[in-house]
Motif scaffolding. Structure first.
Motif, PDB file in Angstrom:
ATOM      1  N   ASP A  80      -8.411   2.041 -15.269  1.00  0.00           N
ATOM      2  CA  ASP A  80      -7.070   1.541 -14.971  1.00  0.00           C
ATOM      3  C   ASP A  80      -6.982   0.021 -15.035  1.00  0.00           C
ATOM      4  O   ASP A  80      -5.893  -0.539 -14.876  1.00  0.00           O
ATOM      5  CB  ASP A  80      -6.630   2.009 -13.581  1.00  0.00           C
ATOM      6  CG  ASP A  80      -6.403   3.510 -13.516  1.00  0.00           C
ATOM      7  OD1 ASP A  80      -5.960   4.074 -14.538  1.00  0.00           O
ATOM      8  OD2 ASP A  80      -6.684   4.118 -12.474  1.00  0.00           O
ATOM      9  N   HIS A 130      -3.265   5.641  -6.877  1.00  0.00           N
ATOM     10  CA  HIS A 130      -4.251   5.828  -5.810  1.00  0.00           C
ATOM     11  C   HIS A 130      -5.197   4.637  -5.756  1.00  0.00           C
ATOM     12  O   HIS A 130      -6.406   4.743  -6.006  1.00  0.00           O
ATOM     13  CB  HIS A 130      -5.003   7.140  -6.029  1.00  0.00           C
ATOM     14  CG  HIS A 130      -4.100   8.330  -6.126  1.00  0.00           C
ATOM     15  ND1 HIS A 130      -3.345   8.775  -5.062  1.00  0.00           N
ATOM     16  CD2 HIS A 130      -3.791   9.151  -7.174  1.00  0.00           C
ATOM     17  CE1 HIS A 130      -2.635   9.822  -5.430  1.00  0.00           C
ATOM     18  NE2 HIS A 130      -2.872  10.070  -6.708  1.00  0.00           N
ATOM     19  N   PHE A 131      -4.622   3.494  -5.399  1.00  0.00           N
ATOM     20  CA  PHE A 131      -5.397   2.272  -5.251  1.00  0.00           C
ATOM     21  C   PHE A 131      -5.459   1.924  -3.765  1.00  0.00           C
ATOM     22  O   PHE A 131      -4.420   1.787  -3.118  1.00  0.00           O
ATOM     23  CB  PHE A 131      -4.746   1.109  -6.011  1.00  0.00           C
ATOM     24  CG  PHE A 131      -4.463   1.387  -7.466  1.00  0.00           C
ATOM     25  CD1 PHE A 131      -5.211   2.318  -8.181  1.00  0.00           C
ATOM     26  CD2 PHE A 131      -3.452   0.706  -8.124  1.00  0.00           C
ATOM     27  CE1 PHE A 131      -4.945   2.568  -9.522  1.00  0.00           C
ATOM     28  CE2 PHE A 131      -3.174   0.937  -9.466  1.00  0.00           C
ATOM     29  CZ  PHE A 131      -3.926   1.886 -10.164  1.00  0.00           C
ATOM     30  N   GLU A 132      -6.655   1.780  -3.258  1.00  0.00           N
ATOM     31  CA  GLU A 132      -6.826   1.497  -1.838  1.00  0.00           C
ATOM     32  C   GLU A 132      -7.364   0.089  -1.639  1.00  0.00           C
ATOM     33  O   GLU A 132      -8.283  -0.352  -2.341  1.00  0.00           O
ATOM     34  CB  GLU A 132      -7.789   2.504  -1.205  1.00  0.00           C
ATOM     35  CG  GLU A 132      -7.278   3.942  -1.178  1.00  0.00           C
ATOM     36  CD  GLU A 132      -6.141   4.119  -0.180  1.00  0.00           C
ATOM     37  OE1 GLU A 132      -6.030   3.284   0.745  1.00  0.00           O
ATOM     38  OE2 GLU A 132      -5.364   5.082  -0.336  1.00  0.00           O
ATOM     39  N   GLN A 173       0.819  -1.211   0.000  1.00  0.00           N
ATOM     40  CA  GLN A 173       0.000   0.000   0.000  1.00  0.00           C
ATOM     41  C   GLN A 173       0.853   1.260   0.000  1.00  0.00           C
ATOM     42  O   GLN A 173       0.579   2.218  -0.737  1.00  0.00           O
ATOM     43  CB  GLN A 173      -0.938   0.000   1.207  1.00  0.00           C
ATOM     44  CG  GLN A 173      -1.987   1.107   1.184  1.00  0.00           C
ATOM     45  CD  GLN A 173      -2.974   0.950   0.045  1.00  0.00           C
ATOM     46  OE1 GLN A 173      -3.727  -0.017  -0.002  1.00  0.00           O
ATOM     47  NE2 GLN A 173      -2.985   1.898  -0.881  1.00  0.00           N
ATOM     48  N   ILE A 220      -3.094  -7.439  -9.353  1.00  0.00           N
ATOM     49  CA  ILE A 220      -2.809  -6.000  -9.408  1.00  0.00           C
ATOM     50  C   ILE A 220      -1.474  -5.715 -10.077  1.00  0.00           C
ATOM     51  O   ILE A 220      -1.240  -4.615 -10.594  1.00  0.00           O
ATOM     52  CB  ILE A 220      -2.853  -5.379  -7.991  1.00  0.00           C
ATOM     53  CG1 ILE A 220      -3.062  -3.861  -8.117  1.00  0.00           C
ATOM     54  CG2 ILE A 220      -1.596  -5.693  -7.216  1.00  0.00           C
ATOM     55  CD1 ILE A 220      -3.310  -3.166  -6.798  1.00  0.00           C
ATOM     56  N   PHE A 245     -15.944   0.814 -10.791  1.00  0.00           N
ATOM     57  CA  PHE A 245     -14.712   0.398 -10.130  1.00  0.00           C
ATOM     58  C   PHE A 245     -14.474  -1.090 -10.352  1.00  0.00           C
ATOM     59  O   PHE A 245     -15.414  -1.877 -10.447  1.00  0.00           O
ATOM     60  CB  PHE A 245     -14.755   0.686  -8.626  1.00  0.00           C
ATOM     61  CG  PHE A 245     -14.662   2.154  -8.289  1.00  0.00           C
ATOM     62  CD1 PHE A 245     -13.432   2.778  -8.151  1.00  0.00           C
ATOM     63  CD2 PHE A 245     -15.814   2.911  -8.126  1.00  0.00           C
ATOM     64  CE1 PHE A 245     -13.342   4.119  -7.851  1.00  0.00           C
ATOM     65  CE2 PHE A 245     -15.735   4.264  -7.817  1.00  0.00           C
ATOM     66  CZ  PHE A 245     -14.487   4.869  -7.687  1.00  0.00           C
ATOM     67  N   TYR A 273      -8.183  -4.664  -4.046  1.00  0.00           N
ATOM     68  CA  TYR A 273      -8.031  -3.233  -4.269  1.00  0.00           C
ATOM     69  C   TYR A 273      -9.164  -2.712  -5.139  1.00  0.00           C
ATOM     70  O   TYR A 273      -9.549  -3.330  -6.127  1.00  0.00           O
ATOM     71  CB  TYR A 273      -6.679  -2.940  -4.919  1.00  0.00           C
ATOM     72  CG  TYR A 273      -5.522  -3.233  -3.996  1.00  0.00           C
ATOM     73  CD1 TYR A 273      -4.944  -2.214  -3.246  1.00  0.00           C
ATOM     74  CD2 TYR A 273      -5.031  -4.521  -3.849  1.00  0.00           C
ATOM     75  CE1 TYR A 273      -3.885  -2.473  -2.384  1.00  0.00           C
ATOM     76  CE2 TYR A 273      -3.976  -4.796  -2.978  1.00  0.00           C
ATOM     77  CZ  TYR A 273      -3.413  -3.761  -2.247  1.00  0.00           C
ATOM     78  OH  TYR A 273      -2.376  -4.020  -1.385  1.00  0.00           O
ATOM     79  N   LYS A 274      -9.672  -1.557  -4.748  1.00  0.00           N
ATOM     80  CA  LYS A 274     -10.744  -0.888  -5.488  1.00  0.00           C
ATOM     81  C   LYS A 274     -10.088   0.119  -6.437  1.00  0.00           C
ATOM     82  O   LYS A 274      -9.476   1.090  -5.998  1.00  0.00           O
ATOM     83  CB  LYS A 274     -11.688  -0.186  -4.523  1.00  0.00           C
ATOM     84  CG  LYS A 274     -12.919   0.433  -5.157  1.00  0.00           C
ATOM     85  CD  LYS A 274     -13.816   1.042  -4.086  1.00  0.00           C
ATOM     86  CE  LYS A 274     -15.059   1.670  -4.683  1.00  0.00           C
ATOM     87  NZ  LYS A 274     -15.926   2.281  -3.630  1.00  0.00           N
ATOM     88  N   ILE A 275     -10.218  -0.150  -7.724  1.00  0.00           N
ATOM     89  CA  ILE A 275      -9.465   0.595  -8.732  1.00  0.00           C
ATOM     90  C   ILE A 275     -10.414   1.167  -9.777  1.00  0.00           C
ATOM     91  O   ILE A 275     -11.353   0.473 -10.200  1.00  0.00           O
ATOM     92  CB  ILE A 275      -8.437  -0.339  -9.408  1.00  0.00           C
ATOM     93  CG1 ILE A 275      -7.403  -0.794  -8.373  1.00  0.00           C
ATOM     94  CG2 ILE A 275      -7.755   0.325 -10.581  1.00  0.00           C
ATOM     95  CD1 ILE A 275      -6.457  -1.835  -8.883  1.00  0.00           C
TER      96      ILE A 275
END
Length: 508
Positions: free
Chosen positions: A191, A150-152, A141, A215, A207, A185-187
């Protein structure tokens, strides 16, 4: 980054400052180095970086990327060259600094043409893939954040809520138990287009919900885009760098010598006769050239892409200009083409490829990478890489016609399914020549031919000795490369010998 002729004192940084400069063992190289370094260190870092990237390339075509053997050998090479690769190791600052500066040095050398950029980007991507694969999960992260991605990772509650949809949409996850062990991850949808095209990701409200195992594909796409843009910008400022007489010879030598052999005719011209080609095509041609030869004999014609790929290959194995004109003319006339039409419309292109027309560019045979990545075949075309561009069922039938065993075909198709096209071709070589290990990393169709002839004839006479650029572009003038050529005359294709020659050149 500035350069000096002698040693300069480096800026001394405390522990916290060092960690802030290079917080991870891998990076996107977003900021260029700003410190002063000596020309001696510049040369040393350039040599070591090329050694590393050549190892990455060789391992990538001789082993399945990500396999245990691939990982262990690459780690050993990185450790030997003292570049960074793992987190939480002592004295990592100097390794990460070397990695950072050497990357930017090679940007200067490999931004000069499309082929050089393609080679550099591919090796850097493979290196990043390896480093990302061994990055501890608790560091991912922060790495994404430092790389401006900006992947959380979603919470466990959110993951449980969508668990079924994520599992059934993600082939990398075998079951819900696998998901429990993975971060998700929510992307943004844009992307994750590659995963979406392959139907390998769950989408909701714009998303993509991407498991950690997948990922890396998104990270690599972002890295490719950023590095490609950076190389284009570097190329614009290159004239100012090349005006420095201290750096220009070094950068020129790096870019022109170590992307692989070009297999131009040189000493092989005239060593094969036209009546040998049919026999050689079944014994020593790689599948891509064997396919082109058969199509030419069957149809008495090839379209432009096929003529370029096959014609340059024949030139590389020793066909002279006169032989090439005779070979193509005889075949096209069998296809009912008028001889005058051939002389007016096709012979010019053949002479052009030998550097006898137009800009006098002496074109070199296409490498595996160029065949795989550029100019894919269309309807009615026979060029390209059969392992990359053929339908699996048609490829299976072709391999059966080549008398490959069922077990061998299964192994090759498994490699193709994993996109390991050059490894699949290398496996084909081993099976058709009855060797357990061919002993080289296949990267060029002409290399396949020369290695085949070495095994079949027991002669080393036909093998290439000198190293030249693989790109299809004019060769440097004799005057400009006189010193480099003398330093490289005795080199073979191994990475160790390549680098010894480069070190000798830099020390002159």
């Amino acid at each position: 980054m500035q350069f000096s002729g002698g040693n300069r004192r480096r800026l001394r940084l405390g522990g916290d400052q060092r960690n802030a400069c290079y917080p991870h063992s891998l990076q996107f190289y977003l900021e260029p180095p700003s410190e002063n370094i000596s020309l001696i260190e510049f040369e040393s870092l350039a040599i070591d970086r090329v050694k590393l990237l050549k190892t990455v390339e060789n391992l990538g075509v001789s082993h399945v990327k990500g396999s245990e053997q691939y990982q262990s050998k690459l780690e050993a090479e990185i450790r030997k060259l003292k570049f960074s690769f793992r987190e939480n190791m002592e004295n990592e600052y100097e390794r990460r600094r070397r990695d950072h500066i050497s990357h930017f040095i090679l940007r200067l050398a490999y931004c000069q043409s499309e082929d050089l950029r393609r080679w550099f980007i591919q090796q850097e991507m493979d290196l990043l893939r390896f480093r990302f694969s061994i990055l501890p999960k608790d560091k991912i992260q922060s790495f994404l954040k430092d790389s401006h991605l900006h992947f959380e990772a979603i919470s466990d509650d959110e993951k449980s809520l969508r668990a079924h949809d994520i599992v059934v949409s993600s082939p990398s996850l075998g079951s819900k138990s696998d998901l429990d062990l993975e971060s998700v991850y929510k992307i943004p949808f844009a992307d994750a287009l590659d995963l979406f095209r392959g139907r390998k990701v769950y989408l909701e409200d714009g998303f993509a919900y991407v498991p950690l195992k997948d990922i890396v594909a998104i990270v690599l796409n972002e890295f490719r885009a950023k590095l490609s843009k950076a190389l284009a910008l570097t190329a614009r400022s290159l004239p100012a760098v090349q005006s420095d007489e201290r750096l220009q010879p070094l950068l020129s030598h790096l870019s022109h010598s170590y992307t692989g052999q070009d297999y131009s005719t040189q000493g092989n011209a005239g060593k094969i006769s036209l009546d040998q080609i049919d026999s050689l095509s079944t014994k020593s041609f790689p599948p891509c050239m064997r396919q082109l030869h058969k199509a030419l004999r069957d149809n008495h014609h090839l379209r432009h892409g096929g003529r370029m790929q096959y014609g340059l290959f024949l030139k590389g194995i020793g066909l002279t200009l006169e032989q090439a004109l005779q070979f193509w003319k005889q075949e096209f006339i069998r296809g009912k083409m008028d001889p005058d039409k051939f002389d007016k419309g096709y012979s010019y292109n053949i002479r052009h490829s030998f550097g006898k027309e137009g800009k006098r560019t002496d074109y070199t045979p296409f490498s595996c990478m160029k065949i795989i990545l550029t100019n894919p075949p269309g309807q009615g075309d026979y060029h390209g890489c059969p392992f990359r561009h053929s339908d699996p069922e048609l490829l299976k039938q072709k391999l059966q016609s080549y008398k490959i065993s069922s077990e061998g075909i299964s192994q090759i198709l498994d490699l193709v399914k994993g996109t390991h096209y050059q490894v699949a071709c290398q496996k084909y070589f081993e099976m058709t020549h009855n060797v357990d290990d061919c002993g080289f990393s296949l990267s060029h169709p002409n290399q396949f031919f020369f290695e085949s002839q070495r095994i079949l004839t027991g002669s080393k006479d036909i093998r290439k000795e000198s190293i030249q650029p693989e790109v299809s572009q004019p060769k440097p003038s004799v005057q400009k490369t006189k010193d480099a050529s003398s330093a490289l005359a005795s080199l073979n294709s191994s990475v160790e010998m390549d680098m010894e020659g480069l070190e000798d050149y830099f020390s002159e």
